[in-house]
Design a protein around this motif. Structure first.
Motif, PDB file in Angstrom:
ATOM      1  N   VAL A 226     -50.472 138.746  56.213  1.00  0.00           N
ATOM      2  CA  VAL A 226     -50.083 139.646  55.268  1.00  0.00           C
ATOM      3  C   VAL A 226     -48.675 139.723  55.819  1.00  0.00           C
ATOM      4  N   TYR A 227     -47.986 140.878  56.880  1.00  0.00           N
ATOM      5  CA  TYR A 227     -47.059 140.916  57.146  1.00  0.00           C
ATOM      6  C   TYR A 227     -46.282 140.116  57.080  1.00  0.00           C
ATOM      7  N   ALA A 228     -46.714 138.227  57.167  1.00  0.00           N
ATOM      8  CA  ALA A 228     -45.547 137.273  56.574  1.00  0.00           C
ATOM      9  C   ALA A 228     -44.795 137.196  55.916  1.00  0.00           C
ATOM     10  N   VAL A 229     -45.684 137.758  54.682  1.00  0.00           N
ATOM     11  CA  VAL A 229     -45.746 138.060  53.457  1.00  0.00           C
ATOM     12  C   VAL A 229     -44.484 139.342  53.508  1.00  0.00           C
ATOM     13  N   GLY A 230     -44.762 140.167  54.128  1.00  0.00           N
ATOM     14  CA  GLY A 230     -44.058 141.888  53.720  1.00  0.00           C
ATOM     15  C   GLY A 230     -42.860 140.935  54.484  1.00  0.00           C
ATOM     16  N   TRP A 231     -42.391 140.144  55.385  1.00  0.00           N
ATOM     17  CA  TRP A 231     -41.466 140.179  56.345  1.00  0.00           C
ATOM     18  C   TRP A 231     -40.527 139.488  55.581  1.00  0.00           C
ATOM     19  N   LEU A 232     -40.780 138.154  54.901  1.00  0.00           N
ATOM     20  CA  LEU A 232     -40.222 137.175  53.487  1.00  0.00           C
ATOM     21  C   LEU A 232     -39.655 138.548  52.414  1.00  0.00           C
ATOM     22  N   ARG A 233     -40.500 139.516  51.925  1.00  0.00           N
ATOM     23  CA  ARG A 233     -39.863 139.805  50.919  1.00  0.00           C
ATOM     24  C   ARG A 233     -39.141 141.481  51.558  1.00  0.00           C
ATOM     25  N   GLY A 234     -38.475 141.731  52.720  1.00  0.00           N
ATOM     26  CA  GLY A 234     -37.292 142.214  53.306  1.00  0.00           C
ATOM     27  C   GLY A 234     -37.884 143.434  54.306  1.00  0.00           C
ATOM     28  N   ARG A 235     -39.345 143.060  54.047  1.00  0.00           N
ATOM     29  CA  ARG A 235     -39.905 144.501  55.360  1.00  0.00           C
ATOM     30  C   ARG A 235     -40.050 144.101  56.982  1.00  0.00           C
ATOM     31  N   ARG A 236     -38.957 144.414  57.389  1.00  0.00           N
ATOM     32  CA  ARG A 236     -38.734 143.718  58.810  1.00  0.00           C
ATOM     33  C   ARG A 236     -38.716 144.624  60.577  1.00  0.00           C
ATOM     34  N   ASP A 237     -39.224 145.677  59.738  1.00  0.00           N
ATOM     35  CA  ASP A 237     -39.165 146.644  61.019  1.00  0.00           C
ATOM     36  C   ASP A 237     -40.290 146.881  61.919  1.00  0.00           C
ATOM     37  N   ARG A 238     -40.079 147.941  62.839  1.00  0.00           N
ATOM     38  CA  ARG A 238     -40.775 147.692  63.787  1.00  0.00           C
ATOM     39  C   ARG A 238     -42.830 147.189  63.275  1.00  0.00           C
TER      40      ARG A 238
ATOM     41  N   ALA B  36     -51.720 150.169  49.357  1.00  0.00           N
ATOM     42  CA  ALA B  36     -51.032 151.527  48.306  1.00  0.00           C
ATOM     43  C   ALA B  36     -50.920 152.782  48.931  1.00  0.00           C
ATOM     44  N   ARG B  37     -51.642 153.619  49.375  1.00  0.00           N
ATOM     45  CA  ARG B  37     -52.254 154.526  50.115  1.00  0.00           C
ATOM     46  C   ARG B  37     -50.739 155.452  51.316  1.00  0.00           C
ATOM     47  N   TRP B  38     -51.532 153.514  51.455  1.00  0.00           N
ATOM     48  CA  TRP B  38     -50.288 153.796  53.628  1.00  0.00           C
ATOM     49  C   TRP B  38     -49.307 153.714  53.066  1.00  0.00           C
ATOM     50  N   ARG B  39     -48.827 152.556  52.286  1.00  0.00           N
ATOM     51  CA  ARG B  39     -47.223 152.224  51.745  1.00  0.00           C
ATOM     52  C   ARG B  39     -46.754 153.543  51.440  1.00  0.00           C
ATOM     53  N   LEU B  40     -47.140 153.997  50.613  1.00  0.00           N
ATOM     54  CA  LEU B  40     -46.876 155.727  49.999  1.00  0.00           C
ATOM     55  C   LEU B  40     -46.756 156.257  51.089  1.00  0.00           C
ATOM     56  N   ALA B  41     -47.306 156.308  52.276  1.00  0.00           N
ATOM     57  CA  ALA B  41     -47.599 157.527  53.064  1.00  0.00           C
ATOM     58  C   ALA B  41     -46.311 156.791  54.192  1.00  0.00           C
ATOM     59  N   ASP B  42     -45.698 155.528  54.522  1.00  0.00           N
ATOM     60  CA  ASP B  42     -45.385 155.538  55.117  1.00  0.00           C
ATOM     61  C   ASP B  42     -43.567 155.408  54.287  1.00  0.00           C
TER      62      ASP B  42
END
Length: 492
Positions: free
Chosen positions: A210-222, A443-449
């Motif tokens: 799940v987080y590998a997909v996020g990394w590929l989409r540019g989400r590379r925060d801690r 979606a809720r977690w991403r909105l909060a972030d």
């Protein structure tokens, strides 16, 4: 007419729909099993890192994973309960005759489910209400209860593969049951540890993907780096160990269930210097078409010598061994599992070498593309492992003691086909609902972030700190559920 056709014609009409119904429900349930068995451990590792380092990001991840763990467990209980009922409804011959011998395993699993449900509820409840150390300690029994449930199921399955712990009376009914021998059969140890490690690495790769997909989409925060690194590291450590355990269980099958081994390796006649086939199709006359043939390798893998004798399918009568089609299915499933496992070992080595040399995560997009695929691939490997285990044991439901056809229900085949259709519809709804809930949570977690990153206060419960007093609920807000004042980074 081929022997396999004769055997098919002699089988009860209800055998096929009963097997298809059991196969579908088991294949569906096993998708959830890795998270049920191993996600509690992965969550607690992240929780421990958050407490030890006073890391709000790690605590946020642990808290969110615990919510996923609870949702997954709720669905897993439903699909697991269906399987329990199917044992009695579809296979009354098995449970009626042998339930007193191996049924203790299902009792152990039921108690484990009960304990795990209570502990998950306490763990979720404790995030905003218990002291940090107390909360963490109350979560520690969760992995143990998951392993206890696995113990019950694997004890029952290994008994079906190598039954013992009983005697037969004059009518062929089991008597003088020895519970300990029935639980700890020759195949229990190899099956149990192979399965547990498989669940650990599968859950690790599923979460990390799940987080590998996020990394590929540019989400590379801690947040994403840590969410990837912890589960992937656990999976990467377990993967080489699984290779050793996989070799061990294959060797146990070779010694304890030689006919199953012959099916998994499509060996027709007993011989030495037996070649290994990668894929390929076994025909009823014993010939093999397609695939890649490697001379001598099967004998060498079985006994570390090309002169090792490998028992063939024709060593037993046709009605006591898998058909050519069943052997081919078991063989393909086994080969796919081994190939996926070998590729995952290479991926784990890639990760390990980069970490040892540079003390950081890999930067290659191809690594993260591979990691994103590893979650699905590991689930496929688990499915293939169960196919090889169950299809390779045919025609026995209790190895060399009861055939599947003898255990099946007398319910009309038409009724069973209708049941299968209804179950498919219900399971599509259940898994669709699970996916919808998980996407809604994401979606809720991403909105909060995003709100936190923009400097705006996040909507409760994302404003709660992991520990501490809860803020009063705003008047008229019935959905917030109360929360603490924002922590330093605005995340729970």
């Amino acid at each position: 007419m081929h022997t396999s056709v004769h055997l098919l014609a002699e089988a009860p009409a209800q055998l096929m729909p009963a097997r298809e119904l059991m196969a579908f429900t088991l294949a569906s349930h096993i998708i959830l099993v890795p998270l049920g068995v191993a996600l509690p451990l992965i969550t607690l590792v992240m929780h421990y890192l958050g407490l030890r380092r006073n890391d709000a990001t790690a605590l946020l991840l642990a808290r969110r994973w615990s919510a996923v763990m609870a949702v997954q467990f709720a669905v897993g209980v439903v699909t697991g309960t269906v399987l329990s009922f199917e044992f009695g409804l579809l296979w009354p011959g098995l449970m009626g005759k042998w339930g007193d011998v191996f049924g203790i395993g299902f009792g152990v699993e039921a108690w484990a489910f009960f304990l795990e449900a209570v502990l998950i509820a306490i763990y979720l409840y404790g995030w905003r209400r218990l002291k940090p150390r107390t909360h963490f300690l109350l979560g520690l029994p969760l992995p143990a209860t998951a392993l206890l449930g696995t113990f019950g199921i694997l004890a029952a399955n290994s008994w079906m593969n190598t039954p013992q712990g009983f005697s037969l009376d004059a009518d062929g009914n089991p008597v003088d049951v020895n519970v300990w021998k029935a639980l700890f059969t020759p195949m229990f140890g190899p099956q149990y540890w192979h399965f547990v490690v498989a669940m650990l690495l599968t859950a690790g790769y599923m979460v990390a993907s799940v987080y590998a997909v996020g990394w590929l989409r540019g989400r590379r925060d801690r947040y994403h780096r840590l969410g990837f690194a912890v589960p992937f590291t656990i999976a990467a450590v377990a993967t080489p160990l699984q290779l050793v355990l996989g070799d061990s269980i294959a060797r146990s099958v070779f010694h304890k269930q030689p006919v199953k081994f012959a099916a998994m390796e499509i060996v027709w006649r007993t011989d030495t210097r037996v070649p290994e086939y990668i894929f390929g199709r076994l025909h009823p006359d014993g010939s093999v078409s397609g695939g890649i043939k490697i001379p001598l390798l099967d004998s060498f893998l079985a006994g570390f010598s090309p002169n090792t004798k490998v028992v063939g399918l024709t060593s037993v009568p046709a009605d006591e061994r898998p058909t050519a089609t069943q052997a081919t299915i078991a063989h393909w499933a086994f080969d796919i599992m081994v190939i996926i496992g070998s590729v995952l070992v290479l991926l784990a080595l890639w990760y390990g070498l980069v970490w040892l040399r540079r003390r950081r995560l890999p930067a290659s997009k191809w690594f993260y593309r591979s990691a994103a695929c590893a979650g699905v691939a590991s689930v496929v490997a688990v499915e293939c492992g169960w196919i090889a285990t169950e299809v390779g044991r045919q025609p026995w439901i209790v190895y060399q003691n009861m055939r599947v056809a003898e255990a099946v229900t007398s319910t009309r085949s038409t009724t069973l086909w209708i049941m299968l259709g209804l179950v498919i519809v219900v399971y599509v709804f259940i898994f669709g609902s699970l996916l919808a809930v998980l996407l809604k949570m994401r979606a809720r977690w991403r909105l909060a972030d995003e709100q936190q990153a923009a400097g705006h206060p996040a909507h409760a419960p994302e404003t709660d700190s992991p520990y501490g007093p809860r803020a009063p609920v705003p008047a008229g807000d019935a959905t917030s559920g109360g929360g603490a004042a924002p922590s330093g980074d605005g995340r729970p």
